[in-house]
Motif scaffolding. Structure first.
Motif, mmCIF file in Angstrom:
data_model
loop_
_atom_site.group_PDB
_atom_site.id
_atom_site.type_symbol
_atom_site.label_atom_id
_atom_site.label_comp_id
_atom_site.label_asym_id
_atom_site.label_seq_id
_atom_site.Cartn_x
_atom_site.Cartn_y
_atom_site.Cartn_z
ATOM 1 N N HIS A 253 -59.883 22.288 -136.428
ATOM 2 C CA HIS A 253 -61.261 22.690 -136.170
ATOM 3 C C HIS A 253 -62.226 21.522 -136.385
ATOM 4 O O HIS A 253 -63.122 21.295 -135.563
ATOM 5 C CB HIS A 253 -61.661 23.841 -137.087
ATOM 6 N N PRO A 256 -60.708 18.051 -133.808
ATOM 7 C CA PRO A 256 -59.784 18.444 -132.730
ATOM 8 C C PRO A 256 -59.297 17.275 -131.888
ATOM 9 O O PRO A 256 -58.162 17.289 -131.404
ATOM 10 C CB PRO A 256 -60.603 19.442 -131.906
ATOM 11 N N GLY A 440 -58.878 26.430 -136.340
ATOM 12 C CA GLY A 440 -58.558 26.344 -134.926
ATOM 13 C C GLY A 440 -59.699 25.804 -134.087
ATOM 14 O O GLY A 440 -60.847 25.700 -134.537
ATOM 15 N N SER A 441 -59.376 25.461 -132.829
ATOM 16 C CA SER A 441 -60.377 24.908 -131.916
ATOM 17 C C SER A 441 -59.871 24.997 -130.491
ATOM 18 O O SER A 441 -58.681 24.776 -130.216
ATOM 19 C CB SER A 441 -60.672 23.442 -132.263
ATOM 20 N N ASP A 442 -60.787 25.297 -129.567
ATOM 21 C CA ASP A 442 -60.443 25.268 -128.142
ATOM 22 C C ASP A 442 -60.215 23.855 -127.649
ATOM 23 O O ASP A 442 -59.610 23.652 -126.587
ATOM 24 C CB ASP A 442 -61.567 25.904 -127.309
ATOM 25 N N SER A 443 -60.687 22.852 -128.400
ATOM 26 C CA SER A 443 -60.609 21.463 -127.958
ATOM 27 C C SER A 443 -59.361 20.744 -128.455
ATOM 28 O O SER A 443 -59.095 19.622 -128.034
ATOM 29 C CB SER A 443 -61.846 20.693 -128.440
ATOM 30 N N ARG A 468 -53.991 32.456 -131.224
ATOM 31 C CA ARG A 468 -55.087 32.747 -130.294
ATOM 32 C C ARG A 468 -56.254 31.792 -130.486
ATOM 33 O O ARG A 468 -57.090 31.643 -129.591
ATOM 34 C CB ARG A 468 -55.555 34.193 -130.482
ATOM 35 N N ARG A 469 -56.341 31.171 -131.649
ATOM 36 C CA ARG A 469 -57.419 30.214 -131.906
ATOM 37 C C ARG A 469 -57.022 28.783 -131.541
ATOM 38 O O ARG A 469 -57.807 27.861 -131.749
ATOM 39 C CB ARG A 469 -57.820 30.270 -133.379
ATOM 40 N N LEU A 470 -55.816 28.617 -131.031
ATOM 41 C CA LEU A 470 -55.318 27.302 -130.635
ATOM 42 C C LEU A 470 -54.751 27.426 -129.226
ATOM 43 O O LEU A 470 -53.531 27.484 -129.032
ATOM 44 C CB LEU A 470 -54.257 26.806 -131.618
ATOM 45 N N PRO A 471 -55.618 27.497 -128.200
ATOM 46 C CA PRO A 471 -55.159 27.755 -126.825
ATOM 47 C C PRO A 471 -54.104 26.753 -126.375
ATOM 48 O O PRO A 471 -54.189 25.559 -126.664
ATOM 49 C CB PRO A 471 -56.454 27.611 -126.005
ATOM 50 N N GLY A 472 -53.122 27.272 -125.655
ATOM 51 C CA GLY A 472 -52.040 26.434 -125.149
ATOM 52 C C GLY A 472 -50.910 26.225 -126.139
ATOM 53 O O GLY A 472 -49.876 25.657 -125.793
ATOM 54 N N SER A 473 -51.109 26.676 -127.366
ATOM 55 C CA SER A 473 -50.080 26.503 -128.378
ATOM 56 C C SER A 473 -48.953 27.507 -128.167
ATOM 57 O O SER A 473 -49.102 28.509 -127.467
ATOM 58 C CB SER A 473 -50.683 26.655 -129.766
#
Length: 527
Positions: A253, A256, A440-443, A468-473
């Motif tokens: 977070h 990122p 977490g982070s979208d970036s 869900r807080r770490l997209p693509g994971s």
């Protein structure tokens, strides 16, 4: 190589894995000496004494490595371990104020310069776990490709081990022997329970003093980034287990764009620490029921009962007996601590069952006692750091909420295991943060999360929610497994090969991965 049906399909994280041929900062092997002090370390900033020349604009923290303390084991030859200290602000918002030192250890990569991927920071969990020896002990279990690719770097987070260790003194009687029964029944016992939490918060405020709000995950995250800079690394590669997963998510977070390859194992969910503790206490009840059934299936081995109810009766007779008549300072609270520890790893179930049998037969508690006393210096630091960090990470519960949850848990089972309910102390904490530590982070780039399907210490739902807080994971789940700690811990080829491919080659699975677990163990026959 795992069977084909469990082998994950992967896509490359990047077209070409980043290579780093930078030589080690200290090429000369460190000589080990019990009397050797940590190596001298400087933190180069413009705030040094005026007599020193101002550093260049790009200057930052530096590390010099040397001998390690005796608490750090020597790795097998030809590997070597080296240690140092990193100087950082106590309060990162006051960089020119008081400073503390973060203890660091490193085992250099064993491969060629072309194989090297960088430095892999590791954290064993807690909060309160010492990471200094972990660089050696965890590295020994990593796949060879990871050992060849990474310098494995351990560190004691602030408040733990040798990094400004927290000291809460008596902690409201936590170290009394035998301690009071940790499961309050009735209003008188509940009031006494709350008073002990209040005393514990007072003791921490007095012992930790002005550092109280600064021994936090958010501050440790900034220490980690200073360590990255001191190591000369452009990205932070990280392996965090249990609380280490929370630490990694907090780093993602805050920084990122500096996240490298990150593995979060046995994941703490994105809840408040108090809510996490409550969820854990309910998961422990489910795990204990599995333990009772497992012990009953092996009645010829343990003799505690041929059905779960019979085993539970043996368990309750043991706890009642120790509550009424503690043995050498070992009472109900100490028994609950032994149960809490055992439920988290299935290889500890057999010693727990044997210990209960020995007590019922001979009145001896030797088999139930931990190897390290609960009031040892290391244990005292762990318990103090655990509460201090949890309570610095966000608002605590109200006393009324605590009592309501205790009563609700006792309605689920009248004899719960409440050993892990450390964040209850935060109800009376002297410094109360306004907000929780963000995770977490979208970036951030994709990371790997790893979980055991029936882990009672960090329930698998936490991994699903954090993902869900770490997209693509991606989430790797070890099914039909009941233990805490998975990667390079359970010996599962499916898990270990997928994580190694990610760390070494940057290969992210195309989808979440399901690996077949070992199921419940078979106890050794009696001799």
């Amino acid at each position: 190589m795992p069977p084909a049906e469990h082998r994950p399909r992967r896509t490359a994280l990047c077209a070409r894995p980043a290579l780093c041929a930078r030589p080690a900062l200290c090429a000369r092997p460190a000589r080990r000496s019990g009397r050797a002090a940590f190596a001298a370390v400087t933190f180069l900033t413009a705030t040094l004494a005026a007599s020193l020349p101002a550093p260049a604009a790009h200057a930052g923290p530096t590390l010099r490595f040397g001998d390690c303390p005796d608490s750090v084991p020597a790795p097998p030859a030809p590997d070597r371990v080296e240690c140092g200290e990193l100087d950082v602000p106590l309060d990162w918002d006051q960089p020119h104020g008081e400073r503390i030192r973060i203890a660091v250890s490193r085992v250099p990569a064993s491969g060629t310069p072309a194989e090297r991927r960088g430095a892999l920071l590791v954290n064993p969990g807690g909060p309160g776990g010492s990471g200094l020896p972990y660089a050696v002990t965890k590295r020994a279990r990593l796949p060879e490709s990871v050992r060849r690719s990474y310098d494995v770097v351990g560190f004691d987070p602030r408040g733990t081990g040798r990094s400004a260790p927290a000291d809460c003194g008596p902690m409201g009687g936590l170290f009394a022997s035998p301690a009071a029964d940790p499961v309050p029944v009735g209003r008188t016992a509940e009031a006494a329970y709350l008073r002990s939490l209040d005393r514990m918060a007072d003791d921490c405020a007095a012992g930790v003093g002005a550092a109280l709000p600064h021994l936090s995950t958010a501050a440790t995250v900034r220490d980690m980034d200073a360590l990255r800079a001191a190591l000369g690394e452009p990205r932070t590669h990280f392996l965090g287990v249990s609380y280490g997963s929370y630490l990694g998510a907090a780093y993602a977070h805050r920084f990122p764009h500096r996240v490298g390859r990150m593995v979060l194992d046995s994941v703490v969910g994105p809840w408040s620490w108090y809510e996490f503790d409550v969820r854990q206490s309910r998961a422990l009840l489910r795990q204990r029921a599995v333990f009772f059934a497992w012990t009953a299936r092996h009645d010829s081995r343990f003799g505690l009962g041929d059905d779960p109810a019979g085993v539970r009766d043996s368990y309750e007779r043991t706890r009642r007996g120790l509550a009424a008549e503690p043995q050498q300072g070992f009472g109900a609270a100490e028994f609950d601590r032994a149960v809490y520890r055992a439920l988290g790893r299935t290889e500890r179930w057999e010693p727990l069952a044997d210990g209960i049998r020995t007590y019922l037969r001979d009145g001896e508690v030797t088999g139930l006692r931990p190897d390290e006393p609960h009031d040892s210096p290391a244990a005292r630091t762990f318990e103090a750091a655990n509460r201090t960090v949890k309570c610095a990470d966000g608002p605590g519960p109200t006393p009324g909420r605590i009592l309501a949850d205790l009563r609700a848990t006792r309605r689920v089972d009248p004899l719960p295991v409440l050993t892990g309910m450390e964040a209850t102390t935060c109800a009376y904490w002297h410094h109360r943060p306004a907000a929780r530590t963000p995770l977490g982070s979208d970036s951030a780039p994709p990371v790997l999360l790893v979980a055991s399907e029936h882990d009672p210490v960090t329930p698998v739902e936490g991994a699903r929610q954090l993902a869900r807080r770490l997209p693509g994971s991606r989430l790797i789940t070890l099914h039909d497994d009941y233990s805490h700690g998975v990667f390079a811990s359970r010996g599962n080829a499916c898990v270990d090969s997928a994580v190694a491919a990610y760390l070494v080659e940057g290969e992210v699975p195309e989808a979440d991965v399901r690996c077949a677990g070992p199921g419940l163990p078979e106890p050794a026959p009696t001799t």
